[in-house]
Design a protein around this motif. Sequence first.
Motif, PDB file in Angstrom:
ATOM      1  N   MET A 201       0.817  -1.205   0.000  1.00 38.87           N
ATOM      2  CA  MET A 201       0.000   0.000   0.000  1.00 38.87           C
ATOM      3  C   MET A 201       0.857   1.264   0.000  1.00 38.87           C
ATOM      4  N   THR A 202       0.389   2.271  -0.691  1.00 34.41           N
ATOM      5  CA  THR A 202       1.029   3.579  -0.643  1.00 34.41           C
ATOM      6  C   THR A 202       0.659   4.255   0.680  1.00 34.41           C
ATOM      7  N   PRO A 203       1.411   5.273   1.089  1.00 34.71           N
ATOM      8  CA  PRO A 203       1.046   5.999   2.314  1.00 34.71           C
ATOM      9  C   PRO A 203      -0.391   6.506   2.284  1.00 34.71           C
ATOM     10  N   GLU A 204      -0.842   6.947   1.119  1.00 35.94           N
ATOM     11  CA  GLU A 204      -2.215   7.442   1.006  1.00 35.94           C
ATOM     12  C   GLU A 204      -3.224   6.304   1.191  1.00 35.94           C
ATOM     13  N   GLN A 205      -2.950   5.144   0.588  1.00 32.48           N
ATOM     14  CA  GLN A 205      -3.834   3.997   0.738  1.00 32.48           C
ATOM     15  C   GLN A 205      -3.888   3.522   2.193  1.00 32.48           C
ATOM     16  N   LEU A 206      -2.739   3.556   2.877  1.00 33.92           N
ATOM     17  CA  LEU A 206      -2.687   3.088   4.268  1.00 33.92           C
ATOM     18  C   LEU A 206      -3.639   3.874   5.170  1.00 33.92           C
ATOM     19  N   LYS A 207      -3.886   5.130   4.827  1.00 34.94           N
ATOM     20  CA  LYS A 207      -4.812   5.936   5.628  1.00 34.94           C
ATOM     21  C   LYS A 207      -6.226   5.340   5.606  1.00 34.94           C
ATOM     22  N   THR A 208      -6.554   4.655   4.520  1.00 32.44           N
ATOM     23  CA  THR A 208      -7.859   4.015   4.394  1.00 32.44           C
ATOM     24  C   THR A 208      -7.838   2.585   4.919  1.00 32.44           C
ATOM     25  N   VAL A 209      -6.716   1.897   4.679  1.00 32.97           N
ATOM     26  CA  VAL A 209      -6.605   0.479   5.041  1.00 32.97           C
ATOM     27  C   VAL A 209      -6.577   0.300   6.555  1.00 32.97           C
ATOM     28  N   VAL A 210      -5.733   1.050   7.247  1.00 32.95           N
ATOM     29  CA  VAL A 210      -5.524   0.861   8.694  1.00 32.95           C
ATOM     30  C   VAL A 210      -6.568   1.667   9.457  1.00 32.95           C
ATOM     31  N   PHE A 211      -7.478   0.986  10.147  1.00 26.37           N
ATOM     32  CA  PHE A 211      -8.558   1.697  10.835  1.00 26.37           C
ATOM     33  C   PHE A 211      -8.265   1.948  12.306  1.00 26.37           C
ATOM     34  N   THR A 212      -7.250   1.284  12.859  1.00 28.84           N
ATOM     35  CA  THR A 212      -6.791   1.583  14.213  1.00 28.84           C
ATOM     36  C   THR A 212      -5.409   0.966  14.396  1.00 28.84           C
ATOM     37  N   ASP A 213      -4.604   1.583  15.248  1.00 32.20           N
ATOM     38  CA  ASP A 213      -3.262   1.032  15.464  1.00 32.20           C
ATOM     39  C   ASP A 213      -3.226   0.029  16.616  1.00 32.20           C
ATOM     40  N   VAL A 214      -4.384  -0.300  17.163  1.00 31.85           N
ATOM     41  CA  VAL A 214      -4.484  -1.331  18.200  1.00 31.85           C
ATOM     42  C   VAL A 214      -5.384  -2.448  17.687  1.00 31.85           C
ATOM     43  N   ALA A 215      -4.854  -3.643  17.584  1.00 32.43           N
ATOM     44  CA  ALA A 215      -5.633  -4.768  17.066  1.00 32.43           C
ATOM     45  C   ALA A 215      -6.599  -5.288  18.125  1.00 32.43           C
ATOM     46  N   PRO A 216      -7.776  -5.768  17.721  1.00 30.94           N
ATOM     47  CA  PRO A 216      -8.693  -6.380  18.693  1.00 30.94           C
ATOM     48  C   PRO A 216      -8.060  -7.628  19.295  1.00 30.94           C
ATOM     49  N   HIS A 217      -8.495  -7.969  20.513  1.00 35.74           N
ATOM     50  CA  HIS A 217      -7.903  -9.099  21.220  1.00 35.74           C
ATOM     51  C   HIS A 217      -8.250 -10.429  20.569  1.00 35.74           C
TER      52      HIS A 217
END
Length: 342
Positions: A201-217
Amino acid sequence: MTLKKIISTSLILLFFGVLPAQNVLQKANTFINSLSEEIKSKTLFNLEDSERFNMNYVPIPRAGATFHDFNETQKTAALDLLRASLSEEGFRKSQEIMELEKVLRIIENNDADKMPDGRPRRDPLNYHFCIFGNPSKDKPWGWRFEGHHLSLNFTSTDGIISSSTPTFFGTNPGIVRSTEYKGKEVLKKEAELGFSLLHSMTPEQLKTVVFTDVAPHDIVTTTDRKVKQVEQLGISYKALSKAQKKTFMELLDLYMNNYEHEFATGFRDKINKAGIENLTFAWAGSLKPGKGHYFRIQGPTLLIEYDNTQNDANHVHTVVRDLTNDYGEDLLKAHYAKDHKH
């Protein structure tokens, strides 16, 4: 004959065409007919029994007979049914996940950790078979194979497998760090393709792909009979580059390829009809292996979740849910409606 020898022998027979890979009905009846009345009482349920929806993937007491109950003929028949219900790859993963119980027994070194029946909590033979309804070409029926880190649920209508979801695979350790199994990683391709798609992913795409920096348990759908509303997040398939689309489809196919061929073909057709362009890929948590991370593929009819957060991100849970037909409920409604008209 040990369980390992039974598995090896059956795989050889399958390779040479002695065991038809798709005749689930025949295999189910062969299995049932091999059982004593006592074991049948543990194994057979009505199709409408609530037990059919009692999915779980942790080491708890369960309904259904296990390999501990079976003689060698019954073990072979049970494994033949499982193999006929999956692809060769899906079957391999199921057997390797069971083998990881041996690893846990060694590395946890806790002989006092017992199930209520006194058996070790970590036990590669403690996997349960349940048949729901009477296996038939004319009437719907289902079956389940379940234990620690496996929950495989099948429904048959009109003589074919009409549902193979929910499908849960888990591994602990995700990567084996010690014992004779050192280096084993049962769900390696899932991890590699997930990270490969993320890292493309490009930096711009990552803004859409990653919805939080903490993964669910854990996977967010856990053991729910019906998937509650899960917000569709991430980047759409149509927003991917050509190379990214190829990786995305490799990841999707990896999950589809766990299924028996005819069912997999139908499942793919269903996803395609709902629109590949309507699928999304979303990520949470660490962008590198070794710390907690999670991804999902989601669309109108499909939800795939992959979570690796527990045990210092070395404990994987992954599930496939058909959002319209888990446990065959949609097709069962259609079947009963057709019967009612007749």
